[in-house]
Design an enzyme around this catalytic site. Sequence first.
Site, PDB file in Angstrom:
ATOM      1  N   ASN A  77      37.979 -12.654 -10.848  1.00 19.13           N
ATOM      2  CA  ASN A  77      37.220 -12.971 -12.055  1.00 19.13           C
ATOM      3  C   ASN A  77      36.439 -11.724 -12.475  1.00 19.13           C
ATOM      4  OD1 ASN A  77      34.862 -12.846 -10.447  1.00 19.13           O
ATOM      5  ND2 ASN A  77      34.939 -15.051 -10.028  1.00 19.13           N
ATOM      6  N   ALA A  78      35.663 -11.841 -13.538  1.00 20.38           N
ATOM      7  CA  ALA A  78      34.972 -10.664 -14.072  1.00 20.38           C
ATOM      8  C   ALA A  78      34.015 -10.064 -13.048  1.00 20.38           C
ATOM      9  CB  ALA A  78      34.224 -11.035 -15.349  1.00 20.38           C
ATOM     10  N   GLY A  79      33.277 -10.909 -12.335  1.00 21.07           N
ATOM     11  CA  GLY A  79      32.332 -10.419 -11.339  1.00 21.07           C
ATOM     12  C   GLY A  79      33.022  -9.720 -10.187  1.00 21.07           C
ATOM     13  N   GLU A  80      34.140 -10.298  -9.734  1.00 18.28           N
ATOM     14  CA  GLU A  80      34.881  -9.681  -8.640  1.00 18.28           C
ATOM     15  C   GLU A  80      35.509  -8.357  -9.065  1.00 18.28           C
ATOM     16  OE1 GLU A  80      36.015 -13.976  -6.565  1.00 18.28           O
ATOM     17  OE2 GLU A  80      37.386 -13.001  -7.976  1.00 18.28           O
ATOM     18  N   ASP A 126      40.699 -22.099  -9.463  1.00 18.25           N
ATOM     19  CA  ASP A 126      41.656 -22.630  -8.482  1.00 18.25           C
ATOM     20  C   ASP A 126      42.904 -23.154  -9.187  1.00 18.25           C
ATOM     21  OD1 ASP A 126      39.684 -22.154  -6.551  1.00 18.25           O
ATOM     22  OD2 ASP A 126      38.878 -24.190  -6.731  1.00 18.25           O
TER      23      ASP A 126
END
Length: 521
Positions: free
Chosen positions: A205-208, A280
Amino acid sequence: MSVDVRLVRDLVATIDDREPLVVVIGDCILDRWTVGEAERVSREAPAPVVRVTETIAVPGGAANTAVNARALGARVRMVGLIGDDEAGDVLRERLETAGVDTSFLVEITGARTTTKSRVVGGDRVVVRVDDLAGTPTAEHNERLARAVARAIRCADAAVVCDYGLGVRAEDVVPVLDRDRPGAIVVDAHDLPRWASLRPDLVTPNAGEAAALLGRDLGTGADRVAAVVDARADVLARTGARAAVVTLDRDGTVLLERGSDEGYRTRAVPASEQQASGAGDTFCAAASVALAVDASVRDAVSVAQAAADVVVREAGTSVCSAAALLASVTAPAATVVDHDELAVAVERARQDGRRVVFTNGCFDVVHRGHTTYLRQARDLGDLLVVALNDDDSVRRLKGPERPINPAEDRAGVLAALACVDLVTVFATDTPIPLIERLRPEVYVKGGDYSPEMLRETAVVRGYGGEVVMVDYVPEHSTTAVVRRIREAAAASAGSTVPAAATTATAAATDPEGTPDGKVIPQ
């Protein structure tokens, strides 16, 4: 819906025929939802008092990925660590009820099963309580590796879901390397740990992605360009053949080796408070698609459609094959009247979405239209297209227009992935509708300047932004009509010079300009 209906139908049929075997390896979680009404604030603390009406327990984390993969038609084996506690029993039972093979779960005596409990008051999560499992021992890790080795025999795809709760790359990677399934997908908080596995697809995701790169990606749609610019770094650090970065309401960006451009999918935004486990679902759908040899672009397109299904539901939800088909084949609710449009715009604004508005005749939709509509959609979260009705088109363009009636023009626009809502208006300008909706951005495509538009003063008057986007030369309705007339004249042996036909079209159609420029409106 941004995904092609035929693609979804063909893929669902292929999955049904082949029943691929997908092995999900990862951190199993039990999600508990305690739902009720928040009627007042407690006297003991500044917190709402929730009157409970329902308590639900569902598979979460890797277990949610497994359930989604099964609901889409795959045979699924779940590999992970659980405790021998009540939560573990419930989780196993929920997985088995969903049709997931739980015989490869590793049960640890005396251990807790990770549980995430949410209390919902009204439509808002009031608090989340995480009860995390303890750190597994070397023996537990060895048992997990042996379970992975048994489970992946003859597997069409393996999915690794690593949320930092016990599954270790050093235990799993050697096993997957020895007996590599047809496709490997990794969904992990710490992707470099899995780089040596050379996954076919990773799904940060964006944070990862920001953590992976060690820098901020920005906000909103600006993140798209930042992700594309970082393509080489993302692929190098993850070791992946492809990476799809999920950007919540801004959809996804797929990065592939050998391609400098990112491939985009667009989301159907929903309230962040409602969305749980959509990642998920996305991972499960992409993995099942790859398991039946779909291209990575088709896989992420279908995965986006599946995620769009679950974000409309409260809690941790599952997208079945039937629900996925229904979502892409249902009659479009895109064409709305002004009252329905006002309600939809207000709802979007309450969800923090940026409304973009444009208008035009769109008589014969062509490349100029689609180019500027895609550019307009990139300026916000909800694109509204207001369409001149037939009478107003005749007033603007002459008695021979429109070529297509408003119903047909609206249907064509509604089918475009970049268009969210279409409405028809009868006035010569959309100013009354703009005054009612007050969109954050007003867009026009063509050879205009803001000062040429009467709408500019209205939009700027309430603090909105007026944006001009590029036009595509020689791609306008005028040009299309001109070419049709020239072809018809040529086939009939007409002696009317092409220049005369062009001049006539320009004189009778405001889309032609005196200096020969073409305005796609």
